[in-house]
Design a protein around this motif. Structure first.
Motif, mmCIF file in Angstrom:
data_model
loop_
_atom_site.group_PDB
_atom_site.id
_atom_site.type_symbol
_atom_site.label_atom_id
_atom_site.label_comp_id
_atom_site.label_asym_id
_atom_site.label_seq_id
_atom_site.Cartn_x
_atom_site.Cartn_y
_atom_site.Cartn_z
ATOM 1 N N VAL A 189 0.826 -1.209 0.000
ATOM 2 C CA VAL A 189 0.000 0.000 0.000
ATOM 3 C C VAL A 189 0.858 1.257 0.000
ATOM 4 C CG1 VAL A 189 -1.759 1.256 1.267
ATOM 5 C CG2 VAL A 189 -1.862 -1.213 1.122
ATOM 6 N N ASP A 190 1.843 1.250 0.897
ATOM 7 C CA ASP A 190 2.700 2.423 1.045
ATOM 8 C C ASP A 190 4.077 1.867 1.358
ATOM 9 O OD1 ASP A 190 3.683 4.928 1.418
ATOM 10 O OD2 ASP A 190 2.673 5.296 3.334
ATOM 11 N N ASN A 191 5.113 2.643 1.146
ATOM 12 C CA ASN A 191 6.443 2.132 1.454
ATOM 13 C C ASN A 191 7.025 2.914 2.617
ATOM 14 O OD1 ASN A 191 8.997 1.181 1.527
ATOM 15 N ND2 ASN A 191 9.346 1.338 -0.675
ATOM 16 N N PRO A 192 7.240 2.264 3.777
ATOM 17 C CA PRO A 192 7.711 3.017 4.935
ATOM 18 C C PRO A 192 9.152 3.508 4.788
ATOM 19 C CG PRO A 192 7.641 0.682 5.440
ATOM 20 C CD PRO A 192 7.028 0.844 4.095
ATOM 21 N N ASP A 193 9.901 2.934 3.837
ATOM 22 C CA ASP A 193 11.323 3.301 3.741
ATOM 23 C C ASP A 193 11.583 4.391 2.719
ATOM 24 O OD1 ASP A 193 11.903 1.341 5.597
ATOM 25 O OD2 ASP A 193 11.876 -0.196 4.035
ATOM 26 N N THR A 194 10.567 4.741 1.963
ATOM 27 C CA THR A 194 10.846 5.654 0.862
ATOM 28 C C THR A 194 10.779 7.103 1.306
ATOM 29 O OG1 THR A 194 10.239 6.296 -1.356
ATOM 30 C CG2 THR A 194 8.456 5.846 0.131
ATOM 31 N N HIS A 195 11.541 7.922 0.653
ATOM 32 C CA HIS A 195 11.337 9.362 0.761
ATOM 33 C C HIS A 195 11.242 9.959 -0.615
ATOM 34 C CE1 HIS A 195 12.183 9.101 5.091
ATOM 35 N NE2 HIS A 195 11.407 10.150 5.118
ATOM 36 N N LEU A 196 10.783 9.153 -1.541
ATOM 37 C CA LEU A 196 10.594 9.649 -2.892
ATOM 38 C C LEU A 196 9.233 10.331 -2.916
ATOM 39 C CD1 LEU A 196 11.743 9.576 -5.788
ATOM 40 C CD2 LEU A 196 10.365 7.540 -6.160
ATOM 41 N N GLU A 197 9.223 11.611 -3.258
ATOM 42 C CA GLU A 197 8.037 12.424 -3.029
ATOM 43 C C GLU A 197 6.765 11.834 -3.613
ATOM 44 O OE1 GLU A 197 10.846 13.502 -4.154
ATOM 45 O OE2 GLU A 197 11.541 15.216 -2.991
ATOM 46 N N LEU A 198 6.875 11.291 -4.830
ATOM 47 C CA LEU A 198 5.638 10.959 -5.519
ATOM 48 C C LEU A 198 5.023 9.661 -5.034
ATOM 49 C CD1 LEU A 198 6.558 12.161 -9.051
ATOM 50 C CD2 LEU A 198 5.179 13.281 -7.333
ATOM 51 N N THR A 199 5.771 8.855 -4.261
ATOM 52 C CA THR A 199 5.182 7.596 -3.836
ATOM 53 C C THR A 199 4.786 7.609 -2.371
ATOM 54 O OG1 THR A 199 7.339 6.725 -3.268
ATOM 55 C CG2 THR A 199 6.525 6.258 -5.472
ATOM 56 N N MET A 200 5.254 8.585 -1.629
ATOM 57 C CA MET A 200 5.040 8.475 -0.196
ATOM 58 C C MET A 200 3.642 8.970 0.203
ATOM 59 S SD MET A 200 7.665 11.335 0.980
ATOM 60 C CE MET A 200 7.580 13.001 0.392
ATOM 61 N N VAL A 201 3.101 8.300 1.196
ATOM 62 C CA VAL A 201 1.798 8.717 1.713
ATOM 63 C C VAL A 201 1.972 9.144 3.168
ATOM 64 C CG1 VAL A 201 -0.564 8.055 2.133
ATOM 65 C CG2 VAL A 201 0.612 7.179 0.139
#
Lengths: 299, 661
Positions: A189-201
């Motif tokens: 659903v969401d990726n807790p490790d990302t800080h890529l703007e377009l994918t983060m919720v």
């Protein structure tokens, strides 16, 4: 009265102490599954202590709402956690699954508001997407919990302990597991490790937070994760209610860690879904729960 | 003797409303005195009405006063029983505060004569008071019509605008159509003999056949449903509420549409009595549809008042879910769960009256300060109007059913009734229906939360989007003061829901025989306390531990200075939902780019997106063209010659006489 207060404080402290460790276990096992060494199991504690002591940078566009939000999130998750009895004790009389669902909703409501405050587009995007995802997830959660509550005839969490221990419960479990993945902001659903703007919720909403505030919010998210896992255990895999306190706590820790391992495996095996593919995933969860309902009442 | 004292009080209340209606004409147009004499009597009468209502709510015997026979066979009599008492106190509580608020608020409408507003407004409130207290069908219909007419005049108060006139037209056509159905229901019930008093009707209805009862039910549902704004009869609501001044919308949305629920309960539950199970099923289904459709459209709105109007449709849906569940239990002869479900519905009705009028008044305050209701032009108001912001936030939290506040308390009760219907195992069908209704309620709840995150977040937070909101100032004290009690009630009823539930069980005990319930499980009081305590302790802890250094700086704007154009807008906030529900909304977008020589900088984008109203497209438009084409066929009998018309009258008379014999 004092006895009840002590029990509540005991539940609070268990959650506060164990939540970062569970997060560490999930992170470590994910790393091992991906052939990395990964951070230490205790890393989340160090992170949170570091954040709590750090200078914070606050946007000038924000108001008291931004300051209050981390506290409200933490408080509502802690109270939600105190509803599920961790060991055998006198009934506190506050456990209710509708209240639990709505406490989560309250934290989300404030977080989504606070995300809009710094006037950054990323926060707004996170906020809008979080509310959209929650509108998909919450009905599944309610149908799962309601199917168990209707069998037991009560919405009291103590009353529905182990209510999922039947064949139909297996279907509900799959539905609620999908809910847990979504609520804790995990892949797919969401990726807790990302800080890529377009994918983060979820991370997008925290983007403008810093210092102590972000520490509190991370801690709150970890507690929410543990509360959801404990809820699953309480419904589908309850322990002997007559066990002594320390046995009960060790057992529940072992079970939560095991479920954490399952989460890590699911996360490593799947890829993140596109945002607008999520309705299909949640429809799948809904289908499992509804099948459980149908099989309970019709067969 | 006691009854006559109450009778005198009722007379005094009516007299004060009439004073408020007439007095402002005695003073110079729009002078200070005309504002005061128009608004303050409404407040005073509101307090008296509130006391009377509460007396009715808690007294075992109804009391009242008779005005004698105003029409042949029609005795105009006010009789306040528990149900009337409940609605009377709701109406008077809200109008008391709204009248206080109007004193300052109406000053922005100085281009009109305020005396006329006072006249319509006070008569409007008085007619609502009569609607819920008279005990006679004819008197009910007269005041029902008076209520419709005065509210129409209030909706079209700014009659110079074309849109307002159009909204008023749709409103009056729809509600008149509704009244036709209500008259039909009363006609079947009167059964051609006896009188028009509620008691007579109740006696007559025992002798009705099952089919006749079902007709009465359907006619009443359509008639009152039009006024309440249930989908698909809700077209007037999102038009009329924004057209009216905000204080009037607060009364219309907060209490006027509730008089329709009063009518439904009075006619269907009190007078008609139990019916087949499908009645409850139908009401429950309509409730679910209204709740979900209402909130989806609310989420799409950029206009704050239209958003609130659609949200009223949604809340009426939730109230109907309570009433529908109650009807189901009622028909299955389970009076106790029926009483609890009905009380849950009434509790939500009261809560909605409180927070919706709070939200409309706060929106009025925004309009007072900025002269716009368009969210895309607002922003940053939490700094300019901190107290209004807090009041709006409390309304938003309550309507989104967050624990600690009253919206949650009543939705919790409705969930409980749905659990009961699922767990009683009356049939597999109702068990599954109960769970599905709970899912719909959960879906509604999350969408409402999204809707009010948007409403509050876009209007009050971040940076002002236009000069209008940048120049906003806090509204006068009397306006804030009249909103504060509503906000306090939101919190109070959230923490002590059992107070409201227990008094409502008294109301319901009068309606549903055999349903004396001593107490009911409300959501736990300790939970609210625990949550409040945890928040306070955590706040205190974070203060005690000492705050680390805080640096204030502008939000990182990826290298350029953050400004309002970078903020998320209302339209972009709801975009994922538009995409999710595209089957229903059918959004149509138009994007045009005009590039200059430099393709990456300084080019213009024109963006436009609309959502369709499916109801308008597939129900009302075909209906309208059908009506017009039918009328064209009949046009040949309209010669314009008066002799022909006299002839028609004569023929009709003969046909009727023959038919009656």
């Amino acid at each position: 009265m004092t006895g009840k207060l002590l029990i509540i404080l005991g539940q609070f402290s268990f959650l506060l102490l164990v939540a970062p460790l569970i997060n560490g276990i999930i992170k470590k096992s994910k790393a091992l599954l991906q052939c990395r060494r990964g951070p230490s199991l205790l890393q989340p504690y160090f992170d949170i202590i570091k954040f709590l002591r750090r200078e914070s940078v606050v946007s000038v566009h924000t108001s008291w709402l931004t300051q209050l939000t981390p506290i409200i999130c933490l408080a509502s998750y802690l109270v939600a956690g105190s509803m599920i009895p961790l060991w055998q004790h006198e009934n506190l009389g506050i456990g209710d699954m509708i209240a639990l669902t709505y406490l989560f909703a309250m934290a989300r409501f404030f977080l989504a508001l606070a995300a809009l405050e710094p006037a950054s587009a990323f926060g707004g995007m996170g906020s809008s997407r979080e509310m959209m995802i929650s509108s998909l997830v919450e009905p599944v959660m309610v149908v799962g919990l309601f199917s168990l509550a209707a069998t037991a005839g009560t919405t009291d969490i103590n009353g529905i302990m182990g209510a999922g221990q039947n064949p139909a419960g297996l279907l509900t479990f799959i539905g609620l597991l999908i809910v847990v993945l979504a609520e804790t902001g995990r892949i797919p659903v969401d990726n807790p490790d990302t800080h890529l703007e377009l994918t983060m919720v979820h991370e997008g909403m925290l983007l403008e937070y810093a210092g102590r505030q972000v520490g509190l919010l991370h801690l709150a998210a970890m507690i929410k994760q543990v509360v959801l896992l404990i809820l699953l255990i309480h419904l589908f895999w309850p322990q002997n209610p007559n066990a002594p306190v320390y046995v009960a706590l060790v057992l529940i820790f072992a079970k939560v860690s095991f479920l954490g391992l399952v989460l890590a495996m699911i996360e490593s095996a799947l890829a993140k879904m596109r945002l607008f593919k999520l309705p299909e995933l949640m429809a799948g969860g809904m289908a499992f729960c509804l099948l459980a309902v149908l099989s309970t009442y019709l067969i | 003797m006691f009854a006559s004292i109450q009778g005198n009080i009722i007379f005094i209340m009516i007299a004060i409303y009439l004073i408020g209606a007439v007095m402002p004409f005695l003073f110079k147009v729009n002078s200070k005195m005309s504002f005061i004499t128009g608004c303050i009597p409404g407040s005073i009468a509101g307090v008296i009405g509130l006391v009377l209502g509460l007396a009715g709510l808690f007294s075992t015997d109804p009391f009242g006063v008779s005005f004698g026979h105003v029409l042949p066979g029609v005795e105009l009599m006010i009789q306040i029983d528990r149900l009337s008492g409940f609605f009377l106190s709701t109406i008077c509580l809200v109008t008391f505060l709204v009248s206080l608020y109007s004193w300052e608020y109406m000053k922005i409408y100085r281009q009109e004569n305020i005396a006329w507003w006072s006249f319509y407004y006070n008569i409007f409130v008085l007619s609502m008071v009569f609607v819920v207290t008279v005990n006679n069908a004819i008197a009910f219909l007269i005041f029902w019509e008076l209520m419709t007419l005065t509210s129409y005049l209030l909706v079209t108060f700014e009659y110079r605008s074309q849109n307002v006139r159009k909204a008023g037209f749709v409103y009056i056509v729809m509600t008149h159509l509704g009244t036709v159905f209500i008259i039909g229901a009363f006609l079947i019930m009167s059964n051609g003999f006896g009188g028009w008093g509620y008691e007579v009707l109740a006696r007559n209805s025992i002798s009705l056949t099952a089919t006749e009862k079902s007709w009465v039910f359907l006619l009443a549902l359509i008639g009152f449903g039009t006024k309440a704004g249930i989908v698909p009869l809700n077209v007037w609501l999102p038009l009329a509420h924004p057209a009216a001044p905000s204080n009037v919308s607060a009364v219309m949305s907060g209490v006027m549409i509730k008089t329709a629920i009063y009518g439904m309960i009075r006619l269907i539950i009190d007078i008609l009595g139990p019916g087949p199970t499908w009645w409850g099923g139908l009401v429950l289904t309509l409730g679910i549809i209204s709740a979900v459709i209402g909130v989806i459209y609310a989420l799409m709105e950029q206009d704050l008042k239209r958003l609130l109007a659609f949200s009223s449709v949604e809340n009426i849906g939730i109230i109907l879910m309570g009433i529908g569940t109650s009807l189901v239990f009622y028909s299955l002869s389970m009076p106790v769960p029926a009483a609890i479900a009905l009380a849950a519905g009434l509790f939500h009705l009261f809560n909605h009256a409180i927070f919706k009028s709070l939200l409309f008044l706060a929106t009025g305050a925004i309009y007072y300060a900025t002269h716009t209701r368009n969210m895309e032009e607002l922003g940053g108001l939490i700094k300019k109007m901190p107290q209004t912001a807090l009041l709006f936030l409390i309304g938003a939290i309550s309507i989104s059913a967050m624990p600690l506040f009253n919206g949650f308390a009543s939705e919790y009760q409705i969930y409980q009734s749905l659990v009961t219907i699922s767990s009683l195992r009356v049939s597999g069908f109702w068990s599954i229906a109960g769970i599905l209704a709970a899912v719909a309620l959960a879906l509604t709840g999350t969408l409402v939360a999204a809707c009010f995150v948007k409403a509050f977040g876009i209007s009050f937070l971040a940076l002002p989007r236009t000069q209008k909101s940048a120049a906003a100032r806090e509204v006068p004290l009397s306006m804030r003061f009249s909103m504060a009690p509503l906000a306090a009630l939101c919190l109070g009823l959230g923490i002590f829901p059992q107070v409201a539930m227990n008094s409502l069980l008294g109301v319901v005990g009068q309606l549903v025989p055999g349903s004396r319930v001593s107490g009911v499980t409300t959501y736990n009081f300790n939970l609210a306390l625990l949550l409040l305590a945890t928040i306070l302790v955590l706040l205190a802890l974070s203060r005690l531990l000492g705050t680390p250094r805080v640096r204030k700086t502008a939000t990182w704007g990826c290298g350029i200075e953050t400004d309002a154009a970078m903020e998320y807008s209302a339209a972009s906030f709801s975009q994922p939902f538009r995409r999710l529900y595209r089957g229903l909304l059918q959004p149509q977008r138009k994007v045009e780019t005009k590039s200059s020589l430099l393709p990456y900088f300084g080019y213009q984008i024109y963006f436009e997106e609309h959502v369709k109203s499916v109801l308008k497209e597939f129900l009302y438009r075909p209906l309208r063209s059908l009506t017009i084409s039918m009328s064209k066929k009949w046009r040949c009998i309209q010669s314009g010659n008066i002799n022909f018309y006299l002839g028609y009258v004569f023929i009709t008379l003969i046909v009727l006489l023959v038919w009656v014999r």
